[in-house]
Design an enzyme around this catalytic site. Structure first.
Site, PDB file in Angstrom:
ATOM      1  CB  SER A 129      20.130   8.521  11.666  1.00 16.19           C
ATOM      2  OG  SER A 129      20.002   9.565  10.739  1.00 16.19           O
ATOM      3  CB  SER A 161      24.677  16.899  14.741  1.00 18.68           C
ATOM      4  OG  SER A 161      24.941  16.249  13.537  1.00 18.68           O
ATOM      5  CD  GLU A 243      18.301  18.299   7.900  1.00 20.47           C
ATOM      6  OE1 GLU A 243      17.297  17.576   7.888  1.00 20.47           O
ATOM      7  OE2 GLU A 243      19.368  18.003   8.472  1.00 20.47           O
ATOM      8  CB  SER A 363      22.857  10.324   0.799  1.00 27.94           C
ATOM      9  OG  SER A 363      22.113   9.620  -0.175  1.00 27.94           O
ATOM     10  CD  GLU A 365      24.922   9.191  -3.531  1.00 30.68           C
ATOM     11  OE1 GLU A 365      24.749   9.311  -2.295  1.00 30.68           O
ATOM     12  OE2 GLU A 365      25.879   9.705  -4.135  1.00 30.68           O
TER      13      GLU A 365
END
Ligand SMILES: Cc1cc2nc3c(=O)[nH]c(=O)nc-3n(C[C@H](O)[C@H](O)[C@H](O)COP(=O)(O)OP(=O)(O)OC[C@H]3O[C@@H](n4cnc5c(N)ncnc54)[C@H](O)[C@@H]3O)c2cc1C
Lengths: 381, 343
Positions: A129, A161, A243, A363, A365
């Site tokens: 990202s 992360s 993932e 996400s 969505e």
């Protein structure tokens, strides 16, 4: 079809259980997101797992695994969560990069990276990202400029992360001047390389769960590119399939949480309305439904199938289940839920992390778009 | 541990499914209604000729001797087409029930296409009763096999025009009494209702998807809009996570244990919720057309609504799940009902 474990599978379960009973730390380890000590304590746990050859049971023996099938991996996970063993600090390595490397890596790369990954010696972070490229991952702007046998990396990554303390990262970069899905490459780089700066980002509860990574003329050998030059998108989509679909969130995690939720409910039953039992039961059923779906998926994979867009249905299901489950726990706790010391099981922490479920790993969505377009065949927007 | 259909299982399902989808179209349902016909006699004969009624009948009684799991895909297909003929009730519920009773020769007659209707305490009304040649009815804990002329039927109209429901008046006697009990009849009924609801839900999604590709508003197919996409995606997710539960219930049901019973209850709850969401979504995606007789969605919506409370209501099944959840251990090592058999 048959839903009974073989005697060998049952024996394997007992073997894992016995090892966990002896080895899982009695005290909860300090968070790996707050301090270096907590991070290293989790690395030590990874090493212990690896010494017992439990790092990643599905991997071939020569890479530090046991060469077992996915059903045994599920059994392993069940016993892992049943024992409330520590969260895997190396989950991005073993669950995401590892399988991707098995598929796309050269022999040399596998030998170099996988055993140290399984052993916990190298803890990995995912650097995909960017501030301008979240859901729209094809919008990454960080670059990898080829210079002979090296790439020169420049740009900025975000939300990585565990990158605050991790050792290496797998990043998505593009050839300068390339556009969208073309010209991208997946490149492995050490997080302490000259030119790399990490800046922790605090989560709403103060934990430093992710980092920004700034890359300023970082030089890495071309040999540390995973997959073909310019094929980064294809490689990343394979990783994303693992993932969302299977490895990152094994069902045992939710089944153990549901078990704890049931325990919480039973302790507070006398003060709760009868309707609460239904919410608890719904979470428990959903956790079991997820487990059954994954057993079915693993059975299909074992028969030579592949993970398709159903990985998107999995992602929606586990993230919504997780949120409902922890919301139910908070509602059972009532006014105690908001208290920092009100609940030894830390359901509030659980809830805070569950809130991120519908965001990370693509996400929900975006997953709904994928289901609508690739499973149902609806036209693109 | 293998949670996938074998090639044989897939082949049996595919043969039946192909026949059902080809012959039982919404146009065909409308033709039956227009002619006032309850079932299609030609299709029923095909069902008999294909041996579908005997899939779960014992081999020595002329059946294939297979299990519920071998039949569950056919029930899903029957739901997908909203089949009016009582294939699922006969082959999946009545045949195994008769096989467990002193059936007085009725099992063979059912395999040949005669209908035996069942008045189980879970269902307040008897379905398919007008075409029945005999009935299995209960009086207290006793079962009775009653011939057609000993029963007075009063029709009670259902919202679903293909469900023919009746009150049955009859008098138990020593002559009608048969040895045996209901055993797992209600659970088989529940699993098969759940399987049909999976098919009903999938059909609702498929019809709505087709419409969303076709219907244009604001110059584009409505299926381009995310609000529409996401409704349909959510319905599909519900179906995907109900299906493995239904399959597991079909496999575990014969164990008869509290864990197996709870799985059946879970299957029925999950499938009902999926079908319900899919049907409502299909109506929504069609806009005002969704409310009409002209659009086919209502055939599937009505059957789903009816099956939701057949063979046990959601409230009853939820209570069973809660009982099991609090009475038996939970946790990742207890996913499967068989885990309790082996300690
Ligand atoms: C806890 C956590 C851990 C993470 N770990 C990592 C990591 O290790 N490595 C890494 O690379 N990344 C990581 N991420 C980042 C994560 O992948 C992104 O947050 C995610 O892809 C969403 O991107 P974004 O945050 O930029 O949101 P945006 O893309 O800006 O989206 C904002 C909102 O808009 C919606 N939206 C965006 N586009 C569309 C569209 N086309 N249709 C409908 N809705 C849309 C989104 O669904 C969201 O609700 C992590 C995130 C979290 C929360």
């Amino acid at each position: 079809m048959n839903l009974e474990y073989t005697p060998e599978q049952r024996a394997f379960r007992l073997e894992v259980r016995a090892w966990m009973e002896t080895n899982v730390p009695k005290e909860r380890l300090p968070s790996f997101d707050l301090t270096r000590e907590g991070f290293e304590a989790h690395r030590d746990w990874e090493r212990k797992l690896s010494d017992g050859r439990w790092g990643m049971v599905t991997w071939p023996e020569e890479l530090g695994g046991r060469g077992l099938d996915l059903i045994r991996w599920l059994i392993f996970e069940e016993e892992y969560y049943r024992a409330e063993a520590p969260t895997r600090v190396n989950q991005n390595g073993i669950f995401l990069l590892g399988p991707t490397m098995m598929e796309f890596g050269t022999e040399e790369q596998k030998q170099r990276f996988l055993p140290s990954m399984a052993a916990g010696d190298v803890i990995w972070a995912q650097a995909w990202s960017e501030p301008g490229a979240g859901s729209d991952l094809a919008g990454v702007r960080s670059t990898c400029a080829r210079d002979g046998d090296e790439y020169v990396l420049n740009g900025q990554k975000i939300w990585s992360s565990r990158a605050v303390f991790a050792d290496w990262a797998f990043g998505l970069f593009r050839e300068p001047g390339s556009e969208r899905h073309k010209g991208m490459s997946l490149i492995l780089f050490p997080l302490d390389a000259p030119g790399v700066t990490r800046r922790p980002i605090e989560r709403m509860d103060g934990e430093k769960v992710f980092a920004e990574i700034f890359l300023d003329n970082v030089r890495v050998p071309v040999a540390d590119r995973l997959g073909g030059e310019g094929e980064g998108w294809k490689v990343c989509m394979a990783t994303a399939g693992f993932e969302r679909g299977l490895l990152l969130r094994s069902p045992a995690r939710y089944q153990q949480a549901a078990k704890r939720l049931i325990g919480l409910y039973e302790r507070h039953r006398h003060e709760l309305p009868a309707s609460m039992a239904e919410r608890v039961a719904q979470s428990w059923m959903d956790a079991d439904a997820y487990a059954l779906a994954i057993y079915a998926m693993c059975s299909r994979l074992a028969a030579g199938g592949t993970i398709g867009p159903e990985s998107s249905t999995n992602k929606i299901f586990w993230s919504e289940l997780d949120m409902a489950l922890s919301q139910t726990a908070l509602d059972i706790l009532g006014p105690r839920a908001e208290l920092a010391e009100g609940d030894p099981e830390r359901w509030l922490d659980y809830y805070i992390f569950a809130l991120a479920g519908p965001i990370y790993a693509g996400s929900n969505e975006i997953q709904r778009n994928i289901i609508a377009e690739r499973m149902l065949g609806l036209p693109k927007g | 541990m293998l949670f996938a259909f074998t090639e044989d299982q897939a082949a049996i399902t595919e043969a039946a499914r192909g026949m059902l989808i080809e012959s039982c179209t919404p146009a065909d349902l409308r033709r039956l209604l227009a002619n006032g016909e309850a079932i299609d006699k030609t299709r029923w004969q095909t069902i008999i000729d294909m041996g579908l009624l005997g899939i779960c009948a014992p081999e020595d009684k002329g059946g294939l001797g297979l299990s519920l799991i071998d039949f569950v895909g056919i029930a899903e297909a029957a739901g997908y087409v909203a089949l009016p003929e009582p294939l699922i009730e006969m082959a999946g519920v009545v045949v195994p029930l008769l096989a467990s009773l002193d059936d007085k020769g009725w099992l063979a007659r059912v395999l040949a296409g005669e209908i035996v209707a069942v008045g189980h305490p879970a269902n307040p009304l008897v379905s398919e009763a007008d075409g029945a040649a005999a009935f299995v009815l209960s009086s207290g804990d006793d079962l009775h096999l009653v011939e057609r002329d000993a029963v007075t039927l009063t029709r009670v109209d259902s919202f679903d025009p293909f469900r023919r429901l009746f009150c049955a008046d009859w008098a138990p006697s020593a002559a009608t009494h048969v040895n045996g009990g209901w055993r797992q009849t209600a659970q088989r009924g529940a699993v098969l209702a759940a399987a049909q609801m999976l098919g009903l839900g999938q059909r609702c999604v498929d019809i709505a998807v087709a419409y969303a590709k076709d219907r244009h508003q604001f110059g584009k197919p409505i299926g381009c809009y995310q609000a529409v996409k996401h409704l349909l995606a959510d319905a599909q997710v519900k179906i995907e996570f109900a299906r493995p539960v239904v399959h597991a219930a079909a496999i575990e049901l014969p164990l008869g244990s509290p864990a197996a019973k709870a799985r059946v209850a879970h299957a029925k709850l999950a499938a009902a919720e999926a079908a319900d969401l899919a049907a409502r979504t299909a109506v929504q995606v069609h806009g005002a057309m969704g409310m009409t007789w002209e659009v086919d969605v209502h055939f599937f919506l009505k059957r789903a609504l009816a099956l939701k409370t057949a063979w046990g209501t959601p409230a009853m099944h939820m209570a069973q799940v809660i009982d099991r959840m609090t009475a038996l251990p939970t946790g990742p090592e207890h996913t499967f009902a068989a885990s309790f058999e082996h300690g």
